[in-house]
Design a protein around this motif. Structure first.
Motif, short mmCIF file in Angstrom:
data_model
loop_
_atom_site.label_atom_id
_atom_site.label_comp_id
_atom_site.label_asym_id
_atom_site.label_seq_id
_atom_site.Cartn_x
_atom_site.Cartn_y
_atom_site.Cartn_z
N VAL A 169 0.86 -1.18 0.00
CA VAL A 169 0.00 0.00 0.00
C VAL A 169 0.91 1.24 0.00
N VAL A 170 0.71 2.11 -1.00
CA VAL A 170 1.49 3.35 -1.05
C VAL A 170 0.61 4.58 -0.83
N GLU A 171 -0.70 4.37 -0.84
CA GLU A 171 -1.64 5.46 -0.57
C GLU A 171 -2.95 4.85 -0.07
N ALA A 172 -3.55 5.48 0.92
CA ALA A 172 -4.86 5.04 1.42
C ALA A 172 -5.64 6.26 1.87
N ASN A 173 -6.90 6.29 1.50
CA ASN A 173 -7.75 7.34 2.03
C ASN A 173 -9.14 6.81 2.29
N SER A 181 1.14 -1.32 -10.78
CA SER A 181 0.29 -0.87 -9.67
C SER A 181 -1.18 -1.20 -9.91
N THR A 195 -5.07 0.28 -8.36
CA THR A 195 -5.84 1.19 -7.51
C THR A 195 -7.23 0.59 -7.31
N LYS A 221 -10.20 4.57 -1.02
CA LYS A 221 -9.34 4.24 -2.15
C LYS A 221 -7.98 3.83 -1.60
N THR A 222 -7.39 2.81 -2.21
CA THR A 222 -6.02 2.43 -1.90
C THR A 222 -5.26 2.23 -3.20
N VAL A 223 -3.99 2.61 -3.17
CA VAL A 223 -3.10 2.41 -4.30
C VAL A 223 -2.00 1.46 -3.84
N HIS A 224 -1.71 0.46 -4.66
CA HIS A 224 -0.73 -0.58 -4.33
C HIS A 224 0.27 -0.71 -5.46
#
Length: 145
Positions: free
Chosen positions: A58-62, A88, A90, A106-109
């Motif tokens: 996980v590089v971003e999570a909101n 990646s 999303t 949302k999560t980006v991996h």
């Protein structure tokens, strides 16, 4: 093969605070449950990635909290693949209680190899199973006029 899944779960007492309201970090755990189930629906359980030396970091999570969930609520987690590249993925999430939208997220991996470095999933055997998902996702993006 679809690009979304629905997962049902019930709020456990341990996931709530003294007021019976779900503690905020549990929503991220439920996002993970949704992702895992989506991969299972696609016949790509996460264990298959690990067997090939891949992980998804996980590089971003909101998370946007709209309404609270409470102890014993029955929830539905809708998980979708928003975008996917060879490096990646999303995901987007909607969590409902009955028809009420409680949470959006949302999560980006990114794909990582055994050494923890960014990996191109096309170089791994699992790409044969992921490629149709990638192509379906690409086909669902409207072309500019």
């Amino acid at each position: 093969m679809g690009l979304s899944s629905k997962t049902n779960l019930r709020v456990r007492y341990a996931e709530t605070d003294q007021m019976g309201v779900v503690y905020h970090s549990n929503y991220l755990i439920w996002f993970e449950v949704g992702r895992s189930e989506l991969f299972r629906v696609l016949n790509l359980p996460y264990t298959e990635f690990e067997k090939q030396g891949l992980s998804l970091a996980v590089v971003e999570a909101n998370c946007r909290y709209r309404k609270p969930a409470h102890y014993d609520d029955e929830l539905t987690v809708v998980t979708k693949i928003e975008t996917m590249t060879s490096r990646s993925i999303t995901f987007t999430y909607l969590i409902y209680c009955d028809e009420r939208l409680l949470t959006e997220g949302k999560t980006v991996h990114v794909f990582l190899n055994k050494e923890g470095h960014l990996a191109d999933v096309r170089k791994y055997e699992i790409w044969q199973s992921l490629q149709p998902v990638f192509e379906k996702q690409e086909a669902s993006i409207p072309t500019p006029r």
